[in-house]
Design an enzyme around this catalytic site. Sequence first.
Site, PDB file in Angstrom:
ATOM      1  N   PRO A   1      38.909  -5.746  -5.245  1.00 27.73           N
ATOM      2  CA  PRO A   1      39.496  -6.528  -4.051  1.00 27.73           C
ATOM      3  C   PRO A   1      38.233  -6.757  -3.189  1.00 27.73           C
ATOM      4  O   PRO A   1      38.166  -6.312  -2.246  1.00 27.73           O
ATOM      5  CB  PRO A   1      40.316  -5.023  -3.477  1.00 27.73           C
ATOM      6  CG  PRO A   1      39.636  -4.011  -3.733  1.00 27.73           C
ATOM      7  CD  PRO A   1      39.176  -4.025  -5.298  1.00 27.73           C
ATOM      8  N   CYS A   2      37.541  -7.621  -3.821  1.00 27.84           N
ATOM      9  CA  CYS A   2      36.526  -8.398  -2.745  1.00 27.84           C
ATOM     10  C   CYS A   2      37.042  -8.910  -1.519  1.00 27.84           C
ATOM     11  O   CYS A   2      36.486  -9.068  -0.506  1.00 27.84           O
ATOM     12  CB  CYS A   2      35.637  -9.154  -3.594  1.00 27.84           C
ATOM     13  SG  CYS A   2      36.224 -10.732  -4.483  1.00 27.84           S
ATOM     14  N   HIS A   3      38.223  -9.306  -1.622  1.00 26.39           N
ATOM     15  CA  HIS A   3      38.920  -9.818  -0.328  1.00 26.39           C
ATOM     16  C   HIS A   3      39.080  -8.945   0.811  1.00 26.39           C
ATOM     17  O   HIS A   3      39.518  -9.459   1.763  1.00 26.39           O
ATOM     18  CB  HIS A   3      40.327 -10.643  -0.930  1.00 26.39           C
ATOM     19  CG  HIS A   3      41.079  -9.664  -1.338  1.00 26.39           C
ATOM     20  ND1 HIS A   3      41.225  -9.247  -2.861  1.00 26.39           N
ATOM     21  CD2 HIS A   3      42.087  -8.760  -0.661  1.00 26.39           C
ATOM     22  CE1 HIS A   3      42.172  -8.227  -2.911  1.00 26.39           C
ATOM     23  NE2 HIS A   3      42.905  -8.112  -1.698  1.00 26.39           N
TER      24      HIS A   3
END
Lengths: 189, 243
Positions: free
Chosen positions: B159-161
């Site tokens: 989950p780089c977001h």
Amino acid sequence: MVPRKDKGETDRDLMRRLQRSGDEQALTQLVLRHSGRMLAVAARLLGSRVDAEDAVQRTFFRLHTHAGDYRPEWMVTTWLYRILTNACIDELRRRRVRPEEPLPAAASTAGRAAAGPEARLDLERALAKVPNEARALLVLRYVEGLSYGELARVRGISVNTVKSQLARGKEILKAALTERPRAMRGERG
Amino acid sequence: MTSTMQGTLFDLEGALRDRLRPEPVAAGAGRRIAQGALRRLEQLARIRAEFVVDASARGVVAVRRGRRAEAAGAAARRNAERGREELHEYLDGRRAFFAVPVDLTRLAPFQRRVLEGALQVPFGETTSYSALAARIGCAGAARAVGTALGHNPVPFIVPCHRVLRGDRTLGGYAFGLPMKTDLLALERSTPILEGCTSTRILCRVGCAALARSRPDRRVVFASIEDAGSVGYRPCRLCRPDAA
């Protein structure tokens, strides 16, 4: 509160269209019919208009993505209150996880000087002291006039639990409000 | 009947009715809500349609735009299929965690560390580039962390977001900031704790026991205590009380 003028389609008709084909017009119709009362409930429950609008948007988003979960034995409005309360309660969970983000309704406490003559504000502060489950029931009951049966259905609890939760909530409210008698003399008094 | 004081008693019912009357709703709110909900639906449907999942026998190696590649071997195929299913459930708001393994072994060591760090950011929460850098033992390397995240081959699942700037503005996103906003909004609209109204058992969303219950018999709770106060007990399978 919201007139049914559009082509005589019932809420259930619209839900059917939503379930069958993800019909965007059906979703828009449902939003236009019900978002006003949903906003009223969410604003009272969350104490913030911005958060309320966000919660209502999430409610309709979920109504669409989870259209298959709806069963025709539910009144559409009761179903909407179920999803909306779920969204609001989840928002309250997030505030609990991240307490550094201020709680709009609970931001001030009784110790501070009463800001202005707003009895409404006092009630909101008092409401913020009521535990989540009882608060949700109080708001649904007094903003939208839901019956005990509907409240039980919306929160997945028995009618007896609804009654005891409401009674407990009111006790806490009363205690909070009578601490400062001035509180109840509002703009009308 | 207005709210009046009667000694220490006063008319709470009247006060509640009086004070909780709905306030008028701003004009255009309905339209705005409808448009916002539809825009988000469209964006998530696009992700669903555009992105494919590649996997090795160890786990998912890429989520990317384009055509599906043929997976080499049965284990890789299973992982790809599972990744795709979980991604779709996630985008539908039915999944609050990914159980499919991720294979980062093909990446350079630093990027791997960054992505493993990003995997630790819980669903629905966010952190900052510098906090993530500090967490993986590279305090001060916020910019390098940002670059490594920008080349995340397994978006959504890693989950780089969930990584933002220190001032909580969005920072960057390889697929454009609107998508980052939509993913964060999606996670905000997916609850974590749900109870079944017929068994009165409280589960974490995604628990197999909960998945067996009828979808219209699920209610969201803010905490285990809240659920307990109206008669729900924690599930012994997913143990929300241990989380």
